[in-house]
Design a protein around this motif. Structure first.
Motif, PDB file in Angstrom:
ATOM      1  N   SER A  74       0.832  -1.207   0.000  1.00 40.61           N
ATOM      2  CA  SER A  74       0.000   0.000   0.000  1.00 40.61           C
ATOM      3  C   SER A  74       0.868   1.259   0.000  1.00 40.61           C
ATOM      4  CB  SER A  74      -0.949   0.007   1.200  1.00 40.61           C
ATOM      5  OG  SER A  74      -0.247   0.153   2.415  1.00 40.61           O
ATOM      6  N   ASN A 269      -5.193  -4.782   5.046  1.00 40.91           N
ATOM      7  CA  ASN A 269      -6.170  -4.565   3.985  1.00 40.91           C
ATOM      8  C   ASN A 269      -7.571  -4.991   4.401  1.00 40.91           C
ATOM      9  OD1 ASN A 269      -6.422  -3.677   1.122  1.00 40.91           O
ATOM     10  ND2 ASN A 269      -7.263  -5.737   0.857  1.00 40.91           N
ATOM     11  N   ARG A 285      -8.266  -1.854  -2.001  1.00 42.69           N
ATOM     12  CA  ARG A 285      -8.114  -3.102  -2.745  1.00 42.69           C
ATOM     13  C   ARG A 285      -9.084  -4.128  -2.181  1.00 42.69           C
ATOM     14  NH1 ARG A 285      -2.899  -5.351  -1.765  1.00 42.69           N
ATOM     15  NH2 ARG A 285      -2.512  -3.712  -0.237  1.00 42.69           N
ATOM     16  N   THR A 307      -3.249  -9.702 -11.552  1.00 45.51           N
ATOM     17  CA  THR A 307      -2.059  -9.561 -10.707  1.00 45.51           C
ATOM     18  C   THR A 307      -0.897 -10.357 -11.287  1.00 45.51           C
ATOM     19  OG1 THR A 307      -2.407 -11.491  -9.279  1.00 45.51           O
ATOM     20  CG2 THR A 307      -3.637  -9.485  -8.738  1.00 45.51           C
ATOM     21  N   ASN A 547      -7.338  -9.272  -9.146  1.00 44.21           N
ATOM     22  CA  ASN A 547      -7.767  -8.519  -7.972  1.00 44.21           C
ATOM     23  C   ASN A 547      -8.595  -7.335  -8.467  1.00 44.21           C
ATOM     24  OD1 ASN A 547      -8.121  -7.716  -5.337  1.00 44.21           O
ATOM     25  ND2 ASN A 547      -5.952  -7.526  -4.858  1.00 44.21           N
ATOM     26  N   ILE A 549      -9.948  -3.041  -7.375  1.00 36.64           N
ATOM     27  CA  ILE A 549     -10.086  -1.944  -6.425  1.00 36.64           C
ATOM     28  C   ILE A 549     -11.561  -1.540  -6.389  1.00 36.64           C
ATOM     29  CG2 ILE A 549      -7.729  -1.066  -6.552  1.00 36.64           C
ATOM     30  CD1 ILE A 549      -8.716   1.104  -8.434  1.00 36.64           C
ATOM     31  N   TYR A 563      -1.394  -3.874 -11.834  1.00 45.63           N
ATOM     32  CA  TYR A 563      -0.708  -4.461 -10.681  1.00 45.63           C
ATOM     33  C   TYR A 563       0.437  -3.575 -10.194  1.00 45.63           C
ATOM     34  CZ  TYR A 563       2.165  -7.593  -7.898  1.00 45.63           C
ATOM     35  OH  TYR A 563       2.913  -8.137  -6.885  1.00 45.63           O
ATOM     36  N   ILE A 566      -1.950   0.807  -8.668  1.00 44.15           N
ATOM     37  CA  ILE A 566      -3.415   0.896  -8.635  1.00 44.15           C
ATOM     38  C   ILE A 566      -3.895   2.327  -8.840  1.00 44.15           C
ATOM     39  CG2 ILE A 566      -3.670  -1.150  -7.179  1.00 44.15           C
ATOM     40  CD1 ILE A 566      -4.251   0.729  -4.816  1.00 44.15           C
TER      41      ILE A 566
END
Length: 587
Positions: A74, A269, A285, A307, A547, A549, A563, A566
């Motif tokens: 992050s 997260n 995420r 990813t 993945n 967001i 990836y 973000i």
């Protein structure tokens, strides 16, 4: 009249059922406001870009503001708002120029001639120059050779690692805008290795000061106020609570729309997702694979991306059944016999991307189309042609000597997604006549951190001893493409080629790919590598995990997370005037 009365009662019943269904996700609905997206009257409104507004995003606890040492993903993403690199990755994992105006690679591939942009300034007003680039490279190189800082740099989350930068012999500053970077050999990932954040020399060293190893190492031990060249600049830091960034109006790529980005400090997260649900964050995420539950919420937008997490089935080439005369036929039958689409849909809820090679599905290097689509008849045909028959009609094949076709499957089953995948693979292979014996705990009821660690260590022990036939695992692949770690024979002793795969052609191709002098040559060689992987099957590639967001729907614009970043294109994000919350508070 009777008909109308029945119709009215029926409509009331349907309405009641709908209201009950809407109560399932009550907390999220109350905060974000759920609406039926299928209602033709609820068309997406088109908004004009507007300057202003703020967004709140999650970051982890800050141990250092030095972007070269940031371990958390992050913070890695957040630092990209402040700092920039010479090059960065685009949506195709190719490189785009960031602080570079132009470049040229020498014919031998060992020198990069770089011309920097002339309109770049640091956030404190100083001009960005070639000396800043040389200084940053020297800091990393000296730090990587020092015991105290080597591990810190190695574990920092970034695309280029110190081992990649160690191929740089020296940097020659020609003038403020021009420099030459010399490598110790032709190195096809030379440009990719220049994706680290550049730090300002003047923040650490006075003009004319004598440079020494001690000077460079001091940079890594000193806590700093972030000064970068990116679209947002440091404003203030409320320790353990938040960090505030404001728009860089003088950014060399143009003024971003959003005025302020606030990083709210959260432990992980999972807590970030909870904070998003309760309206404390505008972005996070996703956690797990079930983010589609937010799709029906009109106030949440979902942006999915692929990813670098690659899942595969590896073979133990020490086993003669795998590597012997019939080994290739067995490997190909297994590849055709696994229903990857079914695994993706049932286990990963559709959030994975099928591949036949360990190359990112969006990569500019990818040339190999998927050929191992699920085909039970093809798998059985391959096995039959190789001499395996079901002579006793029990569903399991035997060889000419009557030996049953049995193989063992190892995985870390404390991971529930891997457990489900492994179980489905066992059922798929049984369909084509292969009995698979699980080498893992099939129950996950009582798993905790301690038992998970114990299982992981036990699995690693079996892998090192070669006590397995198949292993279901995953790699989080580097953004710098190099498959030597997995398939080059020299990596067998180092442990990363734990399948004991040896192929002279593969070794040669991997070396050629590493030493390619041009991007075109690199792409061509990677095409050959992919063909060999598909033909020889050291791995059965399953898929890359996706993945996403989750973003508050007030944020509009060209939102294209990748990836490597973000916040990709954040300068093109905006909040319409009527949706801006100028006085939003962060506790």
């Amino acid at each position: 009249m009777k008909y109308k009365r029945i119709l009215v009662l029926f409509m009331v019943f349907i309405l009641a059922v709908s209201l009950i269904g809407c109560g399932i996700d009550k907390q999220l609905d109350n905060i974000k406001g759920k609406q039926d997206k299928n209602d033709s009257s609820n068309q997406k409104k088109v908004y004009e870009p507007a300057f202003g507004g703020e967004i709140v995003v999650p970051i982890s606890y800050i141990k250092t503001f030095n972007p070269l040492l940031s371990k958390d993903k992050s913070l890695y993403y957040f630092n990209k708002l402040i700092y920039e690199s010479l090059f960065d990755f685009d949506e195709d994992l190719n490189l785009k120029k960031i602080l570079v105006e132009d470049y040229k690679i020498s014919q031998d591939g060992q020198t990069i001639y770089i011309k920097l942009k002339d309109n770049v300034k640091w956030h404190d007003g100083h001009k960005f120059t070639a000396s800043d680039v040389k200084f940053t490279i020297d800091v990393i190189k000296y730090g990587a050779n020092d015991v105290s800082y080597k591990d810190m740099l190695d574990t920092a989350f970034k695309a280029a690692k110190p081992t990649d930068i160690q191929h740089i012999l020296n940097v020659k500053v020609v003038d403020d805008l021009n420099l030459q970077i010399h490598f110790d050999r032709s190195y096809s990932n030379a440009l990719e290795s220049l994706t680290f954040p550049i730090i300002p020399k003047h923040q650490f060293v006075e003009d004319g000061a004598k440079m020494s190893k001690k000077t460079y190492l001091k940079v890594l031990s000193k806590d700093i106020i972030p000064i970068g060249t990116g679209p947002y600049k440091f404003s203030k830091y409320d320790k353990l609570k938040k960090i505030e960034l404001v728009r860089n109006d003088d950014w060399h790529l143009g003024k971003p729309y959003i005025s302020k980005v606030i990083g709210k400090i959260l432990s992980d997260n999972g807590l970030a997702v909870v904070s998003f649900k309760t309206g404390q964050l505008d972005l996070t995420r996703a956690e797990g694979v079930d983010w589609e539950k937010y799709a029906h919420n009109n106030k949440v937008s979902i942006y999915e991306y692929v990813t670098q997490k690659y899942e595969f089935l590896g073979f133990n080439f020490k086993n003669k059944l795998i590597s012997g005369e019939k080994g290739l036929a067995l490997r190909k039958a297994i590849a055709f016999g696994i229903n990857r689409d079914n695994i993706i849909n049932k286990v990963y809820l559709g959030h994975a991307t099928k591949v036949d090679v360990p190359i990112h599905p969006n990569s500019w290097l990818l040339s190999q189309k998927n050929v191992y689509d699920y085909n039970v008849n093809k798998a059985k045909e391959i096995l039959n042609e190789a001499g395996w028959k079901d002579t006793d009609n029990d569903g399991i094949l035997e060889d000419e000597k009557g030996n049953k076709l049995k193989i063992r499957l190892l995985t870390n089953s404390y991971n529930p997604l891997r457990l489900k995948t492994a179980n489905m693979i066992i059922e798929d292979l049984k369909t084509i006549g292969i009995e698979v014996i699980p080498q893992y705990d099939t129950r996950i009821d009582d798993f905790n951190a301690q038992t998970a660690e114990k299982q992981w260590n036990n699995m690693i022990g079996k892998i090192r001893k070669g006590d397995f036939d198949l292993v279901l695992l995953g790699w989080e692949l580097s953004l710098l493409p190099d498959l030597s770690f997995a398939f080059h024979s020299t990596q067998i002793d180092d442990g990363s080629n734990f399948i004991n795969y040896k192929n002279e052609n593969m070794d040669q191709l991997l070396v050629r790919a590493f030493r390619a002098t041009t991007r075109a040559e690199k792409k061509n060689i990677y095409g050959e590598i992919q063909k060999l992987i598909v033909e020889d099957l050291p791995y059965v590639s399953l898929f890359f995990r996706n993945n996403a967001i989750l973003i508050d729907d007030k944020i509009k614009g060209e939102i294209k997370p990748i990836y490597s970043n973000i916040y990709n294109n954040i300068d093109k994000w905006f909040i319409p005037k009527e949706l801006q919350e100028e006085n939003k508070k962060v506790d």
